[in-house]
Design a protein around this motif. Structure first.
Motif, PDB file in Angstrom:
ATOM      1  N   MET A   1     -10.651  -3.071  -4.717  1.00 49.26           N
ATOM      2  CA  MET A   1      -9.801  -3.125  -3.558  1.00 49.26           C
ATOM      3  C   MET A   1      -8.430  -2.600  -3.954  1.00 49.26           C
ATOM      4  N   ILE A   2      -7.919  -1.690  -3.188  1.00 49.39           N
ATOM      5  CA  ILE A   2      -6.605  -1.100  -3.446  1.00 49.39           C
ATOM      6  C   ILE A   2      -5.677  -1.471  -2.293  1.00 49.39           C
ATOM      7  N   PHE A   3      -4.494  -1.952  -2.659  1.00 52.82           N
ATOM      8  CA  PHE A   3      -3.498  -2.315  -1.654  1.00 52.82           C
ATOM      9  C   PHE A   3      -2.432  -1.232  -1.600  1.00 52.82           C
ATOM     10  N   GLU A   4      -2.072  -0.849  -0.406  1.00 54.32           N
ATOM     11  CA  GLU A   4      -1.101   0.228  -0.207  1.00 54.32           C
ATOM     12  C   GLU A   4       0.335  -0.235  -0.387  1.00 54.32           C
ATOM     13  N   SER A   5       0.546  -1.553  -0.311  1.00 54.77           N
ATOM     14  CA  SER A   5       1.909  -2.065  -0.433  1.00 54.77           C
ATOM     15  C   SER A   5       1.881  -3.498  -0.948  1.00 54.77           C
ATOM     16  N   ARG A   6       3.043  -3.966  -1.374  1.00 54.38           N
ATOM     17  CA  ARG A   6       3.169  -5.365  -1.792  1.00 54.38           C
ATOM     18  C   ARG A   6       2.926  -6.298  -0.608  1.00 54.38           C
ATOM     19  N   LEU A   9      -0.721  -6.811  -0.136  1.00 55.07           N
ATOM     20  CA  LEU A   9      -1.217  -7.718  -1.165  1.00 55.07           C
ATOM     21  C   LEU A   9      -0.836  -9.164  -0.843  1.00 55.07           C
ATOM     22  N   TYR A  12      -3.013 -10.492   1.966  1.00 57.74           N
ATOM     23  CA  TYR A  12      -4.362 -10.782   1.479  1.00 57.74           C
ATOM     24  C   TYR A  12      -4.367 -12.075   0.653  1.00 57.74           C
TER      25      TYR A  12
END
Length: 84
Positions: A1-6, A9, A12
């Motif tokens: 899973m890749i998060f585009e921003s803090r 994250l 989530y």
């Protein structure tokens, strides 16, 4: 899973915290003959006492048979009763 921003994250993380807060926490201690001979009743007593002392809401069970089919996350310990 890749998060585009803090922020993504963090959102989530909050979702996961809410999901875990509602989950029942259990510790299953094997009470089979081999584990009993190796001291599992003492482990059970220590875990139960520590949970009560710390006020942690969880179930500690000592059992010689556990229906592994109903469990979603079983950590194998090397016990002959553990799932393969």
């Amino acid at each position: 899973m890749i998060f585009e921003s803090r922020q993504a994250l963090s959102e989530y993380r909050e979702q996961c915290k809410k999901a875990l807060a509602g989950a029942k926490k259990r510790i299953l201690v094997c009470g089979g003959s081999g584990c009993t001979a190796s001291g599992s009743p003492m482990v059970y007593d220590a875990l139960k006492a520590a949970a009560e002392e710390c006020g942690v809401d969880l179930s500690v069970t000592l059992s010689d048979h556990v229906d592994h089919g109903e469990l979603t996350d079983v950590k194998m310990s090397g016990c002959s009763s553990a799932p393969l």
